[in-house]
Design a protein around this motif. Sequence first.
Motif, PDB file in Angstrom:
ATOM      1  N   ASP A 115       6.617 -30.330  44.800  1.00 43.24           N
ATOM      2  CA  ASP A 115       6.391 -29.005  44.227  1.00 43.24           C
ATOM      3  C   ASP A 115       5.089 -28.472  44.806  1.00 43.24           C
ATOM      4  OD1 ASP A 115       7.324 -27.219  41.660  1.00 43.24           O
ATOM      5  OD2 ASP A 115       5.137 -27.156  41.877  1.00 43.24           O
ATOM      6  N   PRO A 116       5.003 -27.168  45.091  1.00 46.22           N
ATOM      7  CA  PRO A 116       3.755 -26.628  45.643  1.00 46.22           C
ATOM      8  C   PRO A 116       2.579 -26.702  44.673  1.00 46.22           C
ATOM      9  CG  PRO A 116       5.338 -24.876  45.204  1.00 46.22           C
ATOM     10  CD  PRO A 116       6.083 -26.167  45.065  1.00 46.22           C
ATOM     11  N   LEU A 117       2.854 -26.749  43.356  1.00 43.55           N
ATOM     12  CA  LEU A 117       1.848 -26.891  42.298  1.00 43.55           C
ATOM     13  C   LEU A 117       0.924 -25.674  42.169  1.00 43.55           C
ATOM     14  CD1 LEU A 117       0.896 -30.657  42.735  1.00 43.55           C
ATOM     15  CD2 LEU A 117       2.439 -29.620  41.050  1.00 43.55           C
ATOM     16  N   PHE A 118       0.340 -25.208  43.277  1.00 44.74           N
ATOM     17  CA  PHE A 118      -0.542 -24.040  43.246  1.00 44.74           C
ATOM     18  C   PHE A 118      -0.166 -23.099  44.383  1.00 44.74           C
ATOM     19  CE2 PHE A 118      -2.904 -27.519  41.365  1.00 44.74           C
ATOM     20  CZ  PHE A 118      -3.372 -26.961  40.200  1.00 44.74           C
ATOM     21  N   HIS A 131       5.194 -23.380  37.575  1.00 47.85           N
ATOM     22  CA  HIS A 131       5.692 -23.822  36.271  1.00 47.85           C
ATOM     23  C   HIS A 131       5.582 -25.342  36.137  1.00 47.85           C
ATOM     24  CE1 HIS A 131       7.061 -19.914  34.975  1.00 47.85           C
ATOM     25  NE2 HIS A 131       7.784 -19.749  36.078  1.00 47.85           N
ATOM     26  N   ARG A 132       5.815 -26.048  37.225  1.00 48.59           N
ATOM     27  CA  ARG A 132       5.704 -27.520  37.187  1.00 48.59           C
ATOM     28  C   ARG A 132       4.258 -27.930  36.895  1.00 48.59           C
ATOM     29  NH1 ARG A 132       8.047 -31.932  40.073  1.00 48.59           N
ATOM     30  NH2 ARG A 132       7.549 -33.806  38.863  1.00 48.59           N
ATOM     31  N   ALA A 133       3.307 -27.258  37.525  1.00 46.52           N
ATOM     32  CA  ALA A 133       1.891 -27.576  37.296  1.00 46.52           C
ATOM     33  C   ALA A 133       1.495 -27.274  35.859  1.00 46.52           C
ATOM     34  CB  ALA A 133       1.019 -26.798  38.269  1.00 46.52           C
ATOM     35  N   GLN A 134       1.963 -26.152  35.334  1.00 46.43           N
ATOM     36  CA  GLN A 134       1.636 -25.792  33.954  1.00 46.43           C
ATOM     37  C   GLN A 134       2.194 -26.815  32.977  1.00 46.43           C
ATOM     38  OE1 GLN A 134       2.840 -21.738  33.203  1.00 46.43           O
ATOM     39  NE2 GLN A 134       1.842 -20.987  35.041  1.00 46.43           N
ATOM     40  N   ALA A 135       3.390 -27.326  33.274  1.00 47.84           N
ATOM     41  CA  ALA A 135       3.992 -28.335  32.397  1.00 47.84           C
ATOM     42  C   ALA A 135       3.230 -29.652  32.449  1.00 47.84           C
ATOM     43  CB  ALA A 135       5.459 -28.559  32.784  1.00 47.84           C
TER      44      ALA A 135
END
Length: 307
Positions: A52-55, A66-70
């Motif tokens: 996932d790019p994360l940022f 959204h993955r990073a926020q989770a």
Amino acid sequence: MDNPYQRLDLNLLRVFDVLMQSRSVTRAAEQLNLSQSTVSHALARLRQTLDDPLFVMTRKEMRPTHRAQALAAPVRQALLLLEQGVRQSAGFDPASSHRTFRLAVPSSIEHGVVPQLVELLHQRAPGCRLVITELAHSDYEDSLSCGGLDLVVAFADGDHLSPRLLVAPWFDNPMRCLSAEGSRLPDRLSAEQLVGWSHVSTSTWGHNQTLIESWLKKKGLERHIALWVPSFEALPKLLATGRYLAMVPELIARDFCHYYPLQQHRLSESLHSTYVLAQHPLTEFDPALIWLREVLEEVGNRLRQSP
């Protein structure tokens, strides 16, 4: 089956956590005392591991996906738990510690209690520091869980703290009425006498003022509020005009009557605020916070015993 978790290490999680807070590789590198290239490399490993790019870079900052926020809250809590474990194993020595304690308190506590707390810290933990913020209408779960705050001083009936926090009573403080010297008001005031004057309210929201309004409402009375101010700072000059009264906790009234030409009056019925201490279960066994709570309890006992 490949498990991404097995390819993560603590350093990567720490980089992720700081990036979530700073939203900048440059600022994260400064905070972690690392080079920008090292942080960029760690972010690349995180992206590859989690697929996932994360940022994502925008004009102003790196925005989390959204993955990073989770992931943000679980990672932050895991790091905090680890930090608490290390602190517990190391113990806490107030005389040599350089810990920064972060508290949210109502303005009455800032004025009437924080100076006493600072003096005790100066005597027993001279290297420690305090960061005080004003109590707000928040449930405080997030700020306490992520380490943004250590403790919150709130009102027992404030009805805004998260039910998942650990909340314990601290001390009670009676409400007093302040007037200018020479007001010729009796030492004890009835509700009818109270509403015969215009008042200064020391908060646009807050338990102390709500307590007075509820008491008067039960009697079918309402006071006239001539002025709302956000703190106690302007009260002495406003009350010195002789035009207003103000309802404040006794710990404020005592200090103001000592330093300014004011006098305090009891109410015909006993009204008091109960202050509570709230913290997150994650920090319940932090030795530094156990020590701080003991100091706060000592301060509370002194206030309870004050004439």
